[in-house]
Write a protein that holds these residues in place. Structure first.
Motif, PDB file in Angstrom:
ATOM      1  N   GLN A   1       0.825  -1.198   0.000  1.00 13.79           N
ATOM      2  CA  GLN A   1       0.000   0.000   0.000  1.00 13.79           C
ATOM      3  C   GLN A   1       0.863   1.253   0.000  1.00 13.79           C
ATOM      4  N   ARG A   2       0.281   2.317  -0.513  1.00 13.74           N
ATOM      5  CA  ARG A   2       0.948   3.611  -0.522  1.00 13.74           C
ATOM      6  C   ARG A   2       0.734   4.282   0.827  1.00 13.74           C
ATOM      7  N   GLN A   3       1.796   4.850   1.374  1.00  9.51           N
ATOM      8  CA  GLN A   3       1.698   5.577   2.637  1.00  9.51           C
ATOM      9  C   GLN A   3       2.564   6.828   2.521  1.00  9.51           C
ATOM     10  N   GLY A   4       1.903   7.958   2.305  1.00 12.49           N
ATOM     11  CA  GLY A   4       2.649   9.182   2.066  1.00 12.49           C
ATOM     12  C   GLY A   4       3.424   9.082   0.768  1.00 12.49           C
ATOM     13  N   GLY A   5       4.709   9.389   0.841  1.00 13.28           N
ATOM     14  CA  GLY A   5       5.538   9.314  -0.349  1.00 13.28           C
ATOM     15  C   GLY A   5       6.201   7.977  -0.554  1.00 13.28           C
ATOM     16  N   ASP A   6       5.944   7.008   0.315  1.00 12.48           N
ATOM     17  CA  ASP A   6       6.588   5.696   0.254  1.00 12.48           C
ATOM     18  C   ASP A   6       5.587   4.590  -0.024  1.00 12.48           C
ATOM     19  N   TRP A   7       6.139   3.464  -0.410  1.00  7.46           N
ATOM     20  CA  TRP A   7       5.373   2.230  -0.484  1.00  7.46           C
ATOM     21  C   TRP A   7       5.665   1.401   0.759  1.00  7.46           C
ATOM     22  N   LEU A   8       4.620   0.809   1.302  1.00  8.70           N
ATOM     23  CA  LEU A   8       4.737  -0.062   2.472  1.00  8.70           C
ATOM     24  C   LEU A   8       4.485  -1.488   2.012  1.00  8.70           C
ATOM     25  N   VAL A   9       5.498  -2.349   2.147  1.00 10.65           N
ATOM     26  CA  VAL A   9       5.403  -3.743   1.723  1.00 10.65           C
ATOM     27  C   VAL A   9       5.453  -4.599   2.980  1.00 10.65           C
ATOM     28  N   ARG A  10       4.349  -5.228   3.306  1.00 13.45           N
ATOM     29  CA  ARG A  10       4.249  -5.962   4.571  1.00 13.45           C
ATOM     30  C   ARG A  10       4.378  -7.469   4.352  1.00 13.45           C
ATOM     31  N   THR A  11       5.054  -8.122   5.290  1.00 16.05           N
ATOM     32  CA  THR A  11       5.084  -9.576   5.385  1.00 16.05           C
ATOM     33  C   THR A  11       4.536  -9.947   6.760  1.00 16.05           C
ATOM     34  N   GLU A  12       4.545 -11.225   7.070  1.00 15.55           N
ATOM     35  CA  GLU A  12       3.967 -11.669   8.349  1.00 15.55           C
ATOM     36  C   GLU A  12       4.680 -11.037   9.546  1.00 15.55           C
ATOM     37  N   ASN A  13       5.997 -10.903   9.449  1.00 18.05           N
ATOM     38  CA  ASN A  13       6.760 -10.451  10.614  1.00 18.05           C
ATOM     39  C   ASN A  13       7.552  -9.163  10.391  1.00 18.05           C
ATOM     40  N   GLY A  14       7.270  -8.477   9.296  1.00 16.66           N
ATOM     41  CA  GLY A  14       8.036  -7.264   9.062  1.00 16.66           C
ATOM     42  C   GLY A  14       7.435  -6.416   7.960  1.00 16.66           C
ATOM     43  N   GLU A  15       8.117  -5.338   7.646  1.00 19.69           N
ATOM     44  CA  GLU A  15       7.682  -4.471   6.568  1.00 19.69           C
ATOM     45  C   GLU A  15       8.882  -3.744   5.981  1.00 19.69           C
ATOM     46  N   VAL A  16       8.755  -3.424   4.700  1.00 21.95           N
ATOM     47  CA  VAL A  16       9.772  -2.648   3.993  1.00 21.95           C
ATOM     48  C   VAL A  16       9.144  -1.336   3.573  1.00 21.95           C
ATOM     49  N   ARG A  17       9.835  -0.243   3.847  1.00 28.18           N
ATOM     50  CA  ARG A  17       9.418   1.081   3.388  1.00 28.18           C
ATOM     51  C   ARG A  17      10.364   1.485   2.272  1.00 28.18           C
ATOM     52  N   ALA A  18       9.800   1.758   1.100  1.00 32.61           N
ATOM     53  CA  ALA A  18      10.628   2.062  -0.059  1.00 32.61           C
ATOM     54  C   ALA A  18       9.938   3.089  -0.940  1.00 32.61           C
ATOM     55  N   SER A  19      10.746   3.862  -1.659  1.00 28.64           N
ATOM     56  CA  SER A  19      10.195   4.853  -2.585  1.00 28.64           C
ATOM     57  C   SER A  19       9.634   4.187  -3.835  1.00 28.64           C
ATOM     58  N   GLN A  20      10.221   3.055  -4.211  1.00 33.57           N
ATOM     59  CA  GLN A  20       9.823   2.376  -5.439  1.00 33.57           C
ATOM     60  C   GLN A  20       9.755   0.873  -5.203  1.00 33.57           C
ATOM     61  N   VAL A  21       8.935   0.199  -6.018  1.00 29.95           N
ATOM     62  CA  VAL A  21       8.728  -1.247  -5.876  1.00 29.95           C
ATOM     63  C   VAL A  21       8.737  -1.897  -7.256  1.00 29.95           C
ATOM     64  N   VAL A  22       9.399  -3.049  -7.351  1.00 37.07           N
ATOM     65  CA  VAL A  22       9.370  -3.895  -8.543  1.00 37.07           C
ATOM     66  C   VAL A  22       8.675  -5.204  -8.185  1.00 37.07           C
ATOM     67  N   ILE A  23       7.623  -5.544  -8.908  1.00 32.76           N
ATOM     68  CA  ILE A  23       6.945  -6.832  -8.709  1.00 32.76           C
ATOM     69  C   ILE A  23       7.395  -7.768  -9.817  1.00 32.76           C
ATOM     70  N   SER A  24       8.061  -8.859  -9.426  1.00 31.62           N
ATOM     71  CA  SER A  24       8.637  -9.783 -10.426  1.00 31.62           C
ATOM     72  C   SER A  24       8.355 -11.228 -10.048  1.00 31.62           C
ATOM     73  N   THR A  25       7.117 -11.480  -9.638  1.00 30.67           N
ATOM     74  CA  THR A  25       6.750 -12.808  -9.139  1.00 30.67           C
ATOM     75  C   THR A  25       6.220 -13.740 -10.217  1.00 30.67           C
ATOM     76  N   GLY A  26       5.829 -13.208 -11.357  1.00 24.77           N
ATOM     77  CA  GLY A  26       5.429 -14.031 -12.494  1.00 24.77           C
ATOM     78  C   GLY A  26       4.359 -15.052 -12.169  1.00 24.77           C
ATOM     79  N   ALA A  27       4.541 -16.264 -12.701  1.00 27.26           N
ATOM     80  CA  ALA A  27       3.545 -17.323 -12.540  1.00 27.26           C
ATOM     81  C   ALA A  27       3.393 -17.769 -11.096  1.00 27.26           C
ATOM     82  N   TYR A  28       4.349 -17.417 -10.244  1.00 26.27           N
ATOM     83  CA  TYR A  28       4.315 -17.845  -8.851  1.00 26.27           C
ATOM     84  C   TYR A  28       3.762 -16.763  -7.923  1.00 26.27           C
ATOM     85  N   THR A  29       3.058 -15.774  -8.486  1.00 21.00           N
ATOM     86  CA  THR A  29       2.425 -14.740  -7.683  1.00 21.00           C
ATOM     87  C   THR A  29       1.399 -15.374  -6.753  1.00 21.00           C
ATOM     88  N   GLU A  30       1.484 -15.042  -5.470  1.00 19.88           N
ATOM     89  CA  GLU A  30       0.591 -15.616  -4.463  1.00 19.88           C
ATOM     90  C   GLU A  30      -0.119 -14.498  -3.707  1.00 19.88           C
TER      91      GLU A  30
END
Length: 428
Positions: free
Chosen positions: A212-241
């Protein structure tokens, strides 16, 4: 006596693994890359080389998906002919993609040299083998179309074809000298090792649950953590879950299985693909054929092996081997495995920019080794420059493929029936 079992050969042949560290807590980076395959790793390496901080998240382990489970062919172009690419995309854009993918094998081998990756790479070309006269006509058209574009391709026939393929059961073979073979798992792991050497953060067993977008950053959440980044690349292909992205609705899943023999030796084995190429035939439900560094014979085809009994897979492999290479006699099969492919109806990939600072790709249609390498680096260049001219394709909005589950079902059913016909010697 070898026990025939389910295992990916490339995992067995790649003893080096990346230490598993799962994401915990909050991590900040310039770019978060989601997916630890060839595309994501190639993008991450390009970004790191340009001074960006990168955090890569992988739901399982590096190479778990198609990047580590494919045939290992380093092919130029797409599955469809270059003229057909132009017919779909238009002259300017079609030729741009043809040029980029025509040069893609060279970039793979350059990347292997750049990062010192030991992945049993051979840049001796590939062979597209005609199984009948219609297949030969198709190869003639491909030869003419690629030669018009300056590609080093040649249609082999007669004794030269037999010498290269090791069988007299094909009427001709298109030799593409741009291409080659690799151990795809070793290539992927080698890219991950290079990422770590350059200071990138790599977290495995860290599936994304929310983006999700939060202010000027992207918030990428997992079960036990999160990454805050200005940009995101999604490269999961056929294994997208999961439900965190619409990307998984832009393709339908297909499968590809492979069967590997025990290491083979002797004159009959040495005749098979003696010049080091990988190959596949012109059947609609194709068969791929290659050797590995230890002399195994690898056969593959579209469809799943994991939902079929071992005797069925062995019988299919026997049928293909005995047709093309009867001089081998009885071959002992060692293992089989299945990978997943993201298909699109027109067999062309898609690149997306659903929001500012967010890019994604899907639809490699089974050509991830080369396509993933150049698209990963191209997506990184776009994020670095905000110039879409770095991409071989224009961005498109997410487009849902109609009835993806039903498409996958009909494809798999058709493949299974065809393979059953091969086992029963009704078709070949």
């Amino acid at each position: 006596m070898t026990v025939f079992h389910q295992q990916c050969l490339w995992e067995k042949a790649t003893p080096v693994r990346i230490d598993v560290v799962a994401l915990k807590g909050v991590v900040k980076a310039d770019v978060c890359v989601i997916g630890g395959g060839i595309t994501g790793l190639s993008a991450a390496l390009r970004l790191l080389e340009q001074g960006k901080t990168v955090c890569l998240l992988e739901a399982h382990e590096v190479g778990h998906g198609g990047s580590g489970r494919n045939v290992g062919l380093v092919n130029a172009g797409t599955w469809i002919k270059p003229d057909d690419v132009v017919a779909v995309l238009g002259q300017k854009q079609g030729e741009r993609l043809n040029s980029a993918l025509g040069q893609a094998p060279a970039e793979v081998f350059a990347q292997i040299r750049r990062y010192g990756i030991d992945c049993q790479a051979r840049n001796q070309g590939s062979l597209h083998m005609a199984h009948n006269d219609a297949g030969l006509d198709d190869l003639r058209a491909r030869e003419a179309q690629w030669q018009r574009r300056g590609a080093d391709v040649e249609l082999l026939t007669g004794a030269v074809c037999i010498d290269h393929c090791g069988t007299d059961k094909v009427t001709g073979a298109l030799l593409d000298r741009r291409a080659g073979v690799i151990n795809p798992m070793a290539y992927t792991v080698g890219l991950a090792q290079a990422l770590q050497r350059l200071g990138g953060a790599l977290y495995q067993h860290s599936p994304v649950s929310q983006l999700q977008r939060q202010g000027g950053d992207w918030l990428v959440r997992t079960e036990n953590g999160e990454v805050r980044a200005s940009q995101v690349v999604i490269s999961t292909g056929a294994y997208t879950e999961g439900e965190w992205t619409e990307q998984r609705r832009s393709f339908f899943r297909g499968y590809y299985y492979q069967v590997a023999s025990v290491p083979l030796s002797g004159a009959a084995a040495d005749d098979i693909l003696r010049h080091g190429q990988g190959s596949w035939d012109t059947r609609t439900v194709l068969s791929s054929i290659r050797r590995d560094a230890e002399g195994r014979l690898l056969l593959g085809s579209l469809g799943k092996a994991s939902n079929k009994p071992d005797w069925f897979i062995r019988r299919w492999a026997d049928r293909i081997q005995q047709h093309y290479f009867p001089a081998l006699g009885r071959v002992e099969w060692q293992m089989h495995w299945t990978g997943c492919i993201d298909f699109t109806p027109d067999h062309l990939m898609r690149v997306f920019q659903p929001a500012a600072g967010l890019v994604a790709v899907a639809g490699y249609n089974g050509r991830g080794n080369t396509t993933g390498t150049i698209i990963g680096r191209a997506l990184a260049d776009f994020l670095l420059t905000d110039n879409s001219e770095s991409l071989p394709l224009p961005f498109e909005p997410f487009q849902k493929v109609s009835m993806p589950a039903l498409r996958s079902y009909f494809y798999e059913t058709g493949f299974s029936l065809y393979h059953a016909g091969q086992c029963l010697k009704v078709v070949l």
